[in-house]
Design an enzyme around this catalytic site. Structure first.
Site, PDB file in Angstrom:
ATOM      1  N   TYR A   1       4.251  -1.639 -21.975  1.00  0.00           N
ATOM      2  CA  TYR A   1       3.233  -2.270 -21.119  1.00  0.00           C
ATOM      3  C   TYR A   1       3.306  -3.773 -21.274  1.00  0.00           C
ATOM      4  O   TYR A   1       3.415  -4.281 -22.389  1.00  0.00           O
ATOM      5  CB  TYR A   1       1.826  -1.798 -21.511  1.00  0.00           C
ATOM      6  CG  TYR A   1       1.234  -0.898 -20.455  1.00  0.00           C
ATOM      7  CD1 TYR A   1       1.044  -1.376 -19.161  1.00  0.00           C
ATOM      8  CD2 TYR A   1       0.896   0.418 -20.734  1.00  0.00           C
ATOM      9  CE1 TYR A   1       0.527  -0.554 -18.174  1.00  0.00           C
ATOM     10  CE2 TYR A   1       0.379   1.241 -19.752  1.00  0.00           C
ATOM     11  CZ  TYR A   1       0.195   0.749 -18.470  1.00  0.00           C
ATOM     12  OH  TYR A   1      -0.306   1.548 -17.491  1.00  0.00           O
TER      13      TYR A   1
ATOM     14  N   THR B   1      12.444  -6.229  -0.525  1.00  0.00           N
ATOM     15  CA  THR B   1      12.724  -5.140  -1.451  1.00  0.00           C
ATOM     16  C   THR B   1      14.054  -5.484  -2.127  1.00  0.00           C
ATOM     17  O   THR B   1      14.752  -6.415  -1.715  1.00  0.00           O
ATOM     18  CB  THR B   1      12.844  -3.780  -0.734  1.00  0.00           C
ATOM     19  OG1 THR B   1      13.788  -3.910   0.326  1.00  0.00           O
ATOM     20  CG2 THR B   1      11.509  -3.307  -0.199  1.00  0.00           C
TER      21      THR B   1
ATOM     22  N   LYS C   1      18.069  -2.525  -0.865  1.00  0.00           N
ATOM     23  CA  LYS C   1      18.813  -2.303   0.390  1.00  0.00           C
ATOM     24  C   LYS C   1      20.155  -3.038   0.283  1.00  0.00           C
ATOM     25  O   LYS C   1      20.965  -2.693  -0.574  1.00  0.00           O
ATOM     26  CB  LYS C   1      17.952  -2.730   1.578  1.00  0.00           C
ATOM     27  CG  LYS C   1      16.648  -1.911   1.670  1.00  0.00           C
ATOM     28  CD  LYS C   1      15.850  -2.214   2.904  1.00  0.00           C
ATOM     29  CE  LYS C   1      14.644  -1.315   3.039  1.00  0.00           C
ATOM     30  NZ  LYS C   1      13.410  -1.854   2.440  1.00  0.00           N
TER      31      LYS C   1
ATOM     32  N   ASP D   1       9.916 -11.299   5.896  1.00  0.00           N
ATOM     33  CA  ASP D   1      10.181 -10.076   5.130  1.00  0.00           C
ATOM     34  C   ASP D   1      11.683  -9.816   5.285  1.00  0.00           C
ATOM     35  O   ASP D   1      12.146  -9.376   6.333  1.00  0.00           O
ATOM     36  CB  ASP D   1       9.343  -8.943   5.724  1.00  0.00           C
ATOM     37  CG  ASP D   1       9.626  -7.603   5.057  1.00  0.00           C
ATOM     38  OD1 ASP D   1      10.646  -7.490   4.338  1.00  0.00           O
ATOM     39  OD2 ASP D   1       8.839  -6.662   5.273  1.00  0.00           O
TER      40      ASP D   1
ATOM     41  N   ARG E   1      14.935   0.401  -6.668  1.00  0.00           N
ATOM     42  CA  ARG E   1      13.787   0.339  -5.760  1.00  0.00           C
ATOM     43  C   ARG E   1      12.748  -0.576  -6.389  1.00  0.00           C
ATOM     44  O   ARG E   1      12.241  -0.299  -7.480  1.00  0.00           O
ATOM     45  CB  ARG E   1      13.172   1.725  -5.561  1.00  0.00           C
ATOM     46  CG  ARG E   1      14.151   2.789  -5.158  1.00  0.00           C
ATOM     47  CD  ARG E   1      13.459   3.987  -4.604  1.00  0.00           C
ATOM     48  NE  ARG E   1      13.135   3.756  -3.218  1.00  0.00           N
ATOM     49  CZ  ARG E   1      14.005   3.920  -2.215  1.00  0.00           C
ATOM     50  NH1 ARG E   1      15.227   4.336  -2.441  1.00  0.00           N
ATOM     51  NH2 ARG E   1      13.649   3.667  -0.985  1.00  0.00           N
TER      52      ARG E   1
ATOM     53  N   GLU F   1       1.269  -6.171 -18.984  1.00  0.00           N
ATOM     54  CA  GLU F   1       0.416  -6.830 -17.970  1.00  0.00           C
ATOM     55  C   GLU F   1       0.352  -8.325 -18.240  1.00  0.00           C
ATOM     56  O   GLU F   1       0.213  -8.749 -19.392  1.00  0.00           O
ATOM     57  CB  GLU F   1      -0.987  -6.228 -18.009  1.00  0.00           C
ATOM     58  CG  GLU F   1      -1.046  -4.884 -17.322  1.00  0.00           C
ATOM     59  CD  GLU F   1      -2.411  -4.221 -17.406  1.00  0.00           C
ATOM     60  OE1 GLU F   1      -3.385  -4.883 -17.795  1.00  0.00           O
ATOM     61  OE2 GLU F   1      -2.474  -3.033 -17.096  1.00  0.00           O
TER      62      GLU F   1
HETATM   63  N1  DSN Z   1      11.681   2.231   5.004  1.00  0.00           N
HETATM   64  C1  DSN Z   1      12.509   1.062   5.125  1.00  0.00           C
HETATM   65  C2  DSN Z   1      13.610   1.243   6.084  1.00  0.00           C
HETATM   66  O1  DSN Z   1      14.161   2.329   6.112  1.00  0.00           O
HETATM   67  O2  DSN Z   1      13.967   0.326   6.808  1.00  0.00           O
HETATM   68  C3  DSN Z   1      11.731  -0.139   5.422  1.00  0.00           C
HETATM   69  O3  DSN Z   1      10.821  -0.347   4.400  1.00  0.00           O
END
Ligand code: DSN
Length: 419
Positions: free
Chosen positions: A55, A227, A230, A201, A236, A57
């Site tokens: 932990y 994120t 990707k 984003d 993730r 925080e």
């Molecule tokens: N769920 C994602 C996507 O597949 O593009 C976006 O957050």
């Protein structure tokens, strides 16, 4: 790879079995969902580590728990690497994923009911960019922009017109199903004109930006969320990056405003992915993603499929299936049956529903990680088309499934992992 499921098989054979089946599915199929990728074994090792036990925080040097000296080292490395790669003034690596990261920005800057602008989900935006079923759209007054009905490109004049009319406090750009370059500078200029904060984003684009094949939102945009799993090819997770003036406010919203303890195993894996992304080989990878996407797009067109906006500049392709007589749901299912993974997707001005839309969305980050190049992309375009035009033909489906297995076998995945 360090682990081979030995302990898992002993402790929980049911989960071990499902996990083994999933690894084999990933190995034997062609992963074309544009938001997915295959992380390295180094990232997997950081992710599956005892860092999950701790932990912490708070932030580096200011924790609410003892024993965080090594977590501080890890979080600092992740932050410094992200700053360097994106030219960001401030980075927070604690958001649990992209959706909380976006909401954390809204709650940092807005009061319930305030006006904000984002891209319509059906035109390529994201649920958290103001869709009415999402908390974002329920709490804030979202004005949505979309793409031009003829060329399917963002209409920057229209964005400016809407911004001047509604005077939003934030203007968001960034998308999940937009196959063209996003002009961050243009968005930032529009935001400045109406005294809005500009936000990007870049979840889909992060790896392409680091690789130099898509413009960087900095120094133009004020706040950037992404994120990390990707095109960036990490675990993730998510990051918020911003200009210094927003740093304190956003950090406070992330913790203690929204979240508790950061997921330290994820932070370490993000740091590893960022290290990998700083290598020259990552630039080559990003370039190949785009080359592959362009070749796949051309092959789909050569095989009689229609693409939204006519092609792609990035890693993803949106196919308009209207003329094929097959819906997105049917196409996704038939492609899955042969081991090709895509997702059904709304197309701009779609007359159908989100659960059975008129399009499919595909992309090349995952297959590029496996070493697929233009030659294979050409073949994959043919395979996709033959399935889409013959979704229930058992002879064609069987033959395609064999070709898919062959292609997958010739590009091994996690070959050191014995299951
Ligand atoms: N769920 C994602 C996507 O597949 O593009 C976006 O957050």
């Amino acid at each position: 790879m360090r682990y081979n499921l030995t302990m898992l098989k002993k402790t929980d054979p049911q989960i071990a079995k499902s996990l083994a089946k999933e690894i084999n599915r990933q190995r034997q199929g062609l992963e074309l969902i544009p938001s997915e990728n295959f992380v390295s074994e180094a990232v997997l090792e950081a992710l599956g580590s005892p860092l999950t036990n701790k932990y912490s925080e708070g932030y580096v040097g200011k924790r609410y728990y003892g024993g965080n000296q090594f977590i501080d080292e890890i979080e600092t490395l992740a932050i410094e690497r992200a700053k360097k790669l994106f030219y960001a003034e401030h980075v927070n690596v604690q958001p649990y994923s992209g959706s909380p990261a976006n909401l954390e920005i809204y709650f940092s800057l807005l009061q319930p009911g305030d006006t904000i602008m984002g891209m319509n989900l059906a035109h390529g935006g994201h649920l958290t960019h103001g869709h009415k079923v999402n908390l974002s759209g329920r709490i804030f007054n979202f004005v949505q922009y979309g793409v031009n009905p003829k060329n399917h490109l963002i209409d920057y004049k229209e964005v400016e017109k809407l911004a001047k009319k509604y005077r939003p406090k934030i203007i968001i750009c960034g998308a999940t199903a937009y196959p063209r370059i996003i002009k961050f500078k243009k968005f930032a200029e529009i935001a400045k004109k109406v005294k809005a904060v500009s936000m990007a984003d870049i979840a889909h684009l992060a790896g392409l930006i680091i690789g130099g094949v898509h413009p960087n939102p900095f120094p133009f945009i004020d706040i950037v969320t992404t994120t990390t799993h990707k095109t960036l090819r990490g675990p993730r997770g998510a990051m918020i990056m911003c200009k210094k003036e927003y740093a304190e406010m956003i950090d406070k919203t992330v913790f203690p405003g929204f979240q508790g303890g950061p997921h330290n195993h994820t932070t370490a894996a993000i740091a590893v992915a960022l290290k990998e992304a700083s290598l020259p080989s990552f630039k080559k990878y990003a370039r190949q993603i785009v080359k592959n996407a362009k070749t796949l797009a051309q092959s789909l067109k050569d095989n009689n499929l229609t693409l939204i906006s006519g092609g792609t500049d990035n890693h993803l392709i949106l196919v308009d299936l209207t003329k094929t007589g097959v819906t997105g749901k049917q196409a996704e299912k038939s492609l899955e049956a042969v081991g090709i993974y895509v997702n059904k997707n709304m197309i701009p001005y779609d007359q159908r529903t989100p659960f059975n839309p008129s399009g499919i969305r595909l992309g090349t980050p995952a297959l590029t990680t496996r070493g697929f190049k233009e030659k294979e992309m050409k073949i994959i375009g043919q395979l996709i088309s033959q399935v889409v035009y013959n979704p229930e033909n058992p002879v064609i489906l069987k033959k395609t499934a064999r070709q898919v297995k062959e292609l997958a076998r010739s590009h091994p995945l996690y070959s050191k992992l014995k299951i």
